[in-house]
Motif scaffolding. Sequence first.
Motif, short mmCIF file in Angstrom:
data_model
loop_
_atom_site.label_atom_id
_atom_site.label_comp_id
_atom_site.label_asym_id
_atom_site.label_seq_id
_atom_site.Cartn_x
_atom_site.Cartn_y
_atom_site.Cartn_z
N GLY A 49 1.04 -0.40 0.22
CA GLY A 49 -0.27 0.01 -0.26
C GLY A 49 0.74 1.33 0.23
O GLY A 49 -0.12 2.20 -0.02
N ALA A 50 2.78 0.98 0.34
CA ALA A 50 3.20 2.38 0.35
C ALA A 50 3.72 2.82 -1.23
O ALA A 50 4.57 3.83 -1.34
N ARG A 51 3.57 1.73 -2.12
CA ARG A 51 3.48 2.28 -3.52
C ARG A 51 5.70 1.80 -3.08
O ARG A 51 5.71 3.07 -3.85
N PRO A 52 6.28 0.74 -2.96
CA PRO A 52 7.10 1.13 -2.82
C PRO A 52 7.81 0.96 -3.95
O PRO A 52 7.84 -0.10 -4.63
N GLN A 53 9.39 1.77 -4.13
CA GLN A 53 10.52 0.57 -5.68
C GLN A 53 10.89 -0.46 -5.22
O GLN A 53 11.93 0.30 -3.56
N PHE A 54 11.53 -1.10 -5.19
CA PHE A 54 12.30 -2.61 -5.01
C PHE A 54 13.16 -2.69 -5.65
O PHE A 54 12.83 -2.89 -6.68
N GLN A 55 14.80 -3.13 -4.63
CA GLN A 55 15.72 -3.58 -5.67
C GLN A 55 15.91 -4.74 -4.91
O GLN A 55 16.38 -4.26 -4.03
#
Length: 95
Positions: A49-55
């Motif tokens: 729900g936080a609109r994260p960007q993952f790497q």
Amino acid sequence: MSDKEKEEFYIKFKERLENTTEFPSDYTYKFIVPTDNKRLAEVQRVFDGARPQFQMKESKTGKYTSVTVVVYVLDADQVIHYYQQAASVKDVMML
């Protein structure tokens, strides 16, 4: 770490965040997680729900995965909330 020590740590951490970070802003979290799909999914769920960007990047041996997450946060309390949630994932190391 005892509950009292954790509480004191987060109080000091919040003070440091408020003195060094302008909110709202993007905040970068870094974790080391054993390479296990279940644990990696648990870390990802922390940020639902936080609109994260993952790497994600596996170690040379493949035993661990480094996870970098960038999330837009409103304040220091929100930063701490995500750290506390991530701390509940077994064997996660927070950097």
